[in-house]
Design a protein around this motif. Structure first.
Motif, PDB file in Angstrom:
ATOM      1  N   PHE A 191      -6.679 -16.457  -4.897  1.00  0.00           N
ATOM      2  CA  PHE A 191      -5.770 -15.519  -4.235  1.00  0.00           C
ATOM      3  C   PHE A 191      -6.225 -15.184  -2.817  1.00  0.00           C
ATOM      4  O   PHE A 191      -5.407 -14.909  -1.945  1.00  0.00           O
ATOM      5  N   VAL A 192      -7.545 -15.217  -2.555  1.00  0.00           N
ATOM      6  CA  VAL A 192      -8.031 -14.977  -1.198  1.00  0.00           C
ATOM      7  C   VAL A 192      -7.697 -16.176  -0.312  1.00  0.00           C
ATOM      8  O   VAL A 192      -7.238 -16.019   0.829  1.00  0.00           O
ATOM      9  N   ARG A 193      -7.915 -17.376  -0.830  1.00  0.00           N
ATOM     10  CA  ARG A 193      -7.570 -18.569  -0.058  1.00  0.00           C
ATOM     11  C   ARG A 193      -6.075 -18.621   0.231  1.00  0.00           C
ATOM     12  O   ARG A 193      -5.640 -19.038   1.318  1.00  0.00           O
ATOM     13  N   ALA A 194      -5.285 -18.203  -0.752  1.00  0.00           N
ATOM     14  CA  ALA A 194      -3.837 -18.190  -0.541  1.00  0.00           C
ATOM     15  C   ALA A 194      -3.448 -17.215   0.558  1.00  0.00           C
ATOM     16  O   ALA A 194      -2.583 -17.509   1.399  1.00  0.00           O
ATOM     17  N   ALA A 195      -4.088 -16.048   0.573  1.00  0.00           N
ATOM     18  CA  ALA A 195      -3.804 -15.055   1.607  1.00  0.00           C
ATOM     19  C   ALA A 195      -4.189 -15.577   2.979  1.00  0.00           C
ATOM     20  O   ALA A 195      -3.484 -15.352   3.979  1.00  0.00           O
ATOM     21  N   VAL A 196      -5.303 -16.303   3.064  1.00  0.00           N
ATOM     22  CA  VAL A 196      -5.726 -16.886   4.341  1.00  0.00           C
ATOM     23  C   VAL A 196      -4.729 -17.945   4.799  1.00  0.00           C
ATOM     24  O   VAL A 196      -4.373 -18.034   5.986  1.00  0.00           O
ATOM     25  N   SER A 197      -4.256 -18.739   3.854  1.00  0.00           N
ATOM     26  CA  SER A 197      -3.366 -19.847   4.211  1.00  0.00           C
ATOM     27  C   SER A 197      -2.020 -19.386   4.747  1.00  0.00           C
ATOM     28  O   SER A 197      -1.375 -20.092   5.511  1.00  0.00           O
ATOM     29  N   GLY A 199      -1.657 -16.779   6.620  1.00  0.00           N
ATOM     30  CA  GLY A 199      -1.873 -16.085   7.886  1.00  0.00           C
ATOM     31  C   GLY A 199      -2.123 -14.600   7.775  1.00  0.00           C
ATOM     32  O   GLY A 199      -1.981 -13.867   8.761  1.00  0.00           O
ATOM     33  N   THR A 200      -2.509 -14.120   6.593  1.00  0.00           N
ATOM     34  CA  THR A 200      -2.815 -12.702   6.437  1.00  0.00           C
ATOM     35  C   THR A 200      -4.050 -12.351   7.268  1.00  0.00           C
ATOM     36  O   THR A 200      -5.025 -13.111   7.307  1.00  0.00           O
ATOM     37  N   SER A 201      -4.038 -11.205   7.919  1.00  0.00           N
ATOM     38  CA  SER A 201      -5.164 -10.799   8.775  1.00  0.00           C
ATOM     39  C   SER A 201      -6.405 -10.550   7.932  1.00  0.00           C
ATOM     40  O   SER A 201      -6.327 -10.212   6.748  1.00  0.00           O
ATOM     41  N   ASP A 202      -7.564 -10.737   8.571  1.00  0.00           N
ATOM     42  CA  ASP A 202      -8.833 -10.541   7.865  1.00  0.00           C
ATOM     43  C   ASP A 202      -8.955  -9.118   7.325  1.00  0.00           C
ATOM     44  O   ASP A 202      -9.429  -8.908   6.204  1.00  0.00           O
ATOM     45  N   LEU A 203      -8.552  -8.148   8.130  1.00  0.00           N
ATOM     46  CA  LEU A 203      -8.654  -6.755   7.709  1.00  0.00           C
ATOM     47  C   LEU A 203      -7.804  -6.493   6.475  1.00  0.00           C
ATOM     48  O   LEU A 203      -8.229  -5.814   5.536  1.00  0.00           O
ATOM     49  N   ARG A 204      -6.606  -7.050   6.441  1.00  0.00           N
ATOM     50  CA  ARG A 204      -5.720  -6.849   5.298  1.00  0.00           C
ATOM     51  C   ARG A 204      -6.272  -7.546   4.046  1.00  0.00           C
ATOM     52  O   ARG A 204      -6.181  -7.015   2.943  1.00  0.00           O
ATOM     53  N   ILE A 205      -6.843  -8.714   4.233  1.00  0.00           N
ATOM     54  CA  ILE A 205      -7.442  -9.423   3.097  1.00  0.00           C
ATOM     55  C   ILE A 205      -8.592  -8.615   2.503  1.00  0.00           C
ATOM     56  O   ILE A 205      -8.704  -8.470   1.282  1.00  0.00           O
ATOM     57  N   MET A 206      -9.451  -8.093   3.382  1.00  0.00           N
ATOM     58  CA  MET A 206     -10.573  -7.291   2.892  1.00  0.00           C
ATOM     59  C   MET A 206     -10.092  -6.046   2.180  1.00  0.00           C
ATOM     60  O   MET A 206     -10.637  -5.658   1.135  1.00  0.00           O
ATOM     61  N   ARG A 207      -9.072  -5.403   2.745  1.00  0.00           N
ATOM     62  CA  ARG A 207      -8.609  -4.127   2.194  1.00  0.00           C
ATOM     63  C   ARG A 207      -7.820  -4.286   0.903  1.00  0.00           C
ATOM     64  O   ARG A 207      -7.999  -3.518  -0.036  1.00  0.00           O
ATOM     65  N   ARG A 208      -6.962  -5.296   0.831  1.00  0.00           N
ATOM     66  CA  ARG A 208      -6.042  -5.407  -0.294  1.00  0.00           C
ATOM     67  C   ARG A 208      -6.505  -6.367  -1.380  1.00  0.00           C
ATOM     68  O   ARG A 208      -6.131  -6.207  -2.544  1.00  0.00           O
ATOM     69  N   HIS A 209      -7.311  -7.377  -1.015  1.00  0.00           N
ATOM     70  CA  HIS A 209      -7.651  -8.406  -1.989  1.00  0.00           C
ATOM     71  C   HIS A 209      -9.131  -8.428  -2.373  1.00  0.00           C
ATOM     72  O   HIS A 209      -9.455  -8.803  -3.507  1.00  0.00           O
ATOM     73  N   ILE A 210     -10.002  -8.059  -1.450  1.00  0.00           N
ATOM     74  CA  ILE A 210     -11.430  -8.113  -1.751  1.00  0.00           C
ATOM     75  C   ILE A 210     -11.957  -6.767  -2.238  1.00  0.00           C
ATOM     76  O   ILE A 210     -12.603  -6.694  -3.286  1.00  0.00           O
ATOM     77  N   LEU A 211     -11.681  -5.718  -1.489  1.00  0.00           N
ATOM     78  CA  LEU A 211     -12.234  -4.407  -1.822  1.00  0.00           C
ATOM     79  C   LEU A 211     -11.865  -3.933  -3.234  1.00  0.00           C
ATOM     80  O   LEU A 211     -12.744  -3.448  -3.960  1.00  0.00           O
ATOM     81  N   PRO A 212     -10.610  -4.043  -3.675  1.00  0.00           N
ATOM     82  CA  PRO A 212     -10.304  -3.601  -5.052  1.00  0.00           C
ATOM     83  C   PRO A 212     -11.071  -4.367  -6.119  1.00  0.00           C
ATOM     84  O   PRO A 212     -11.346  -3.830  -7.197  1.00  0.00           O
ATOM     85  N   ASN A 213     -11.434  -5.615  -5.825  1.00  0.00           N
ATOM     86  CA  ASN A 213     -12.120  -6.440  -6.815  1.00  0.00           C
ATOM     87  C   ASN A 213     -13.636  -6.243  -6.823  1.00  0.00           C
ATOM     88  O   ASN A 213     -14.314  -6.792  -7.700  1.00  0.00           O
ATOM     89  N   ILE A 214     -14.158  -5.522  -5.854  1.00  0.00           N
ATOM     90  CA  ILE A 214     -15.597  -5.226  -5.856  1.00  0.00           C
ATOM     91  C   ILE A 214     -15.848  -3.731  -6.002  1.00  0.00           C
ATOM     92  O   ILE A 214     -16.976  -3.265  -5.796  1.00  0.00           O
ATOM     93  N   ALA A 215     -14.808  -2.983  -6.354  1.00  0.00           N
ATOM     94  CA  ALA A 215     -14.942  -1.525  -6.435  1.00  0.00           C
ATOM     95  C   ALA A 215     -15.845  -1.089  -7.585  1.00  0.00           C
ATOM     96  O   ALA A 215     -16.562  -0.094  -7.474  1.00  0.00           O
ATOM     97  N   ALA A 216     -15.813  -1.816  -8.703  1.00  0.00           N
ATOM     98  CA  ALA A 216     -16.560  -1.391  -9.892  1.00  0.00           C
ATOM     99  C   ALA A 216     -18.060  -1.241  -9.632  1.00  0.00           C
ATOM    100  O   ALA A 216     -18.634  -0.176  -9.901  1.00  0.00           O
ATOM    101  N   PRO A 217     -18.759  -2.273  -9.107  1.00  0.00           N
ATOM    102  CA  PRO A 217     -20.192  -2.084  -8.846  1.00  0.00           C
ATOM    103  C   PRO A 217     -20.475  -1.025  -7.797  1.00  0.00           C
ATOM    104  O   PRO A 217     -21.520  -0.366  -7.841  1.00  0.00           O
ATOM    105  N   LEU A 218     -19.551  -0.837  -6.857  1.00  0.00           N
ATOM    106  CA  LEU A 218     -19.751   0.209  -5.848  1.00  0.00           C
ATOM    107  C   LEU A 218     -19.659   1.599  -6.476  1.00  0.00           C
ATOM    108  O   LEU A 218     -20.404   2.513  -6.095  1.00  0.00           O
ATOM    109  N   ILE A 219     -18.747   1.777  -7.433  1.00  0.00           N
ATOM    110  CA  ILE A 219     -18.632   3.062  -8.126  1.00  0.00           C
ATOM    111  C   ILE A 219     -19.911   3.367  -8.889  1.00  0.00           C
ATOM    112  O   ILE A 219     -20.438   4.487  -8.860  1.00  0.00           O
ATOM    113  N   VAL A 220     -20.418   2.357  -9.580  1.00  0.00           N
ATOM    114  CA  VAL A 220     -21.658   2.544 -10.340  1.00  0.00           C
ATOM    115  C   VAL A 220     -22.812   2.878  -9.402  1.00  0.00           C
ATOM    116  O   VAL A 220     -23.592   3.806  -9.653  1.00  0.00           O
TER     117      VAL A 220
END
Length: 308
Positions: A191-197, A199-220
């Motif tokens: 899904f990240v590669r698809a977003a890059v392909s 033309g989604t901006s880097d900031l939007r990819i980090m905010r919408r696709h990466i950050l939600p998927n790494i939230a669990a270890p950050l909460i802990v």
């Protein structure tokens, strides 16, 4: 842009929402069936209540001097006794809870904000960005926690704000490493590669696709770091580098009690117990969150259920 690529990106957004709801349900279920986690949560809720309403709950003024009751033992009038100036220890312990919560929340907030930003940049862009940022974090991580905090306070001067900044800087490398590790594991997902392909901006990819998927270890990590931040603040105050008198702080109260260990045991026992219970409560809740949100723990739990 192909329909398959667009649907993959959109599908991931829906999956992220469902995963967040599922994680929240798992957390609530785990807390409800974990007695230590329940106890830790209740203690933290009580601590927040005391931190918010400590001044109203205090039976006396934190700096009210009573020369006729200096070093008075615990009694009905003074449940936690009085100190060498006749000040009510219970009142000072209650009001000092706000200081610990404030330092813990602000310092961990600083560490989370800076560490999250650096970890996202290092993990997403990699290359020289990753090398430079992580080597800087390694330098900070090489110093003992308390020694680095003391050095920062020594440069900036003692005080509450300085203690927050020092503790925040000390714990920034931990959040940076946790974030970077999560980003590296998510960055190559479809899904990240698809977003890059598309033309989604880097900031939007980090905010919408990466950050939600790494939230669990950050909460802990946040829940566990809050405990260590409060402990670090107590250590700095004990050394006279945290909040300055006459304002109360648990660490400072322990420092003042060192000369009355045999004559007035209550001066050190009650603030020490407050530190112990607070750190223990954060650790109990953090352990429960780790058991629920850590993918490795989930894999072990699923394997056990499959064999039963």
């Amino acid at each position: 842009m192909s329909q398959d690529t667009e649907s993959a990106v959109r599908g991931d957004a829906g999956t992220g929402g469902r995963d967040a709801e599922s994680a929240l349900r798992r957390v609530l279920t785990a807390l409800r069936h974990d007695p230590p986690a329940i106890a830790g949560t209740l203690v933290l809720l009580l601590l927040v209540l005391v931190g918010v309403a400590g001044t109203q709950l205090a039976p006396a003024g934190i700096n009210d001097i009573d020369v006729d009751n200096m070093l008075a033992p615990p009694s009905r009038e003074h449940l936690f006794g009085t100190d060498e100036l006749g000040r009510d220890v219970l009142s000072r312990v209650l009001v000092a809870a706000r200081v610990s919560l404030q330092v813990g929340a602000v310092s961990v907030g600083i560490a989370l904000a800076v560490g999250l930003t650096l970890g996202l940049l290092a993990g997403y862009y990699r290359g020289w960005v990753d090398t430079v940022l992580m080597r800087c974090m390694d330098v900070l991580f090489a110093f003992p926690v308390l020694l680095l905090a003391v050095a920062i306070v020594a440069v900036l001067g003692p005080g509450l704000l300085t203690a927050m900044v020092a503790i925040g800087v000390v714990y920034t490398p931990i959040f940076a490493r946790v974030t970077r590790a999560g980003v590296l594991s998510v960055r190559e997902q479809v899904f990240v590669r698809a977003a890059v392909s598309i033309g989604t901006s880097d900031l939007r990819i980090m905010r919408r696709h990466i950050l939600p998927n790494i939230a669990a270890p950050l909460i802990v990590q946040t829940s566990l770091s809050l405990a260590f931040a409060i402990l670090s603040e107590a250590a700095l105050s004990f050394l006279g580098l945290g909040i300055q008198p006459p304002a109360p702080a648990w660490g400072r109260m322990l420092f003042d009690a060192r000369g009355f260990v045999t004559d007035a045991w209550w001066l050190g026992v009650f603030p020490g117990a407050a530190i112990f219970l607070t750190v223990l409560a954060f650790n109990l809740v953090g352990d429960a969150l780790r058991d629920v949100l850590d993918p490795r723990q989930l894999t072990v739990s699923e394997a056990r259920r499959s064999t039963e």
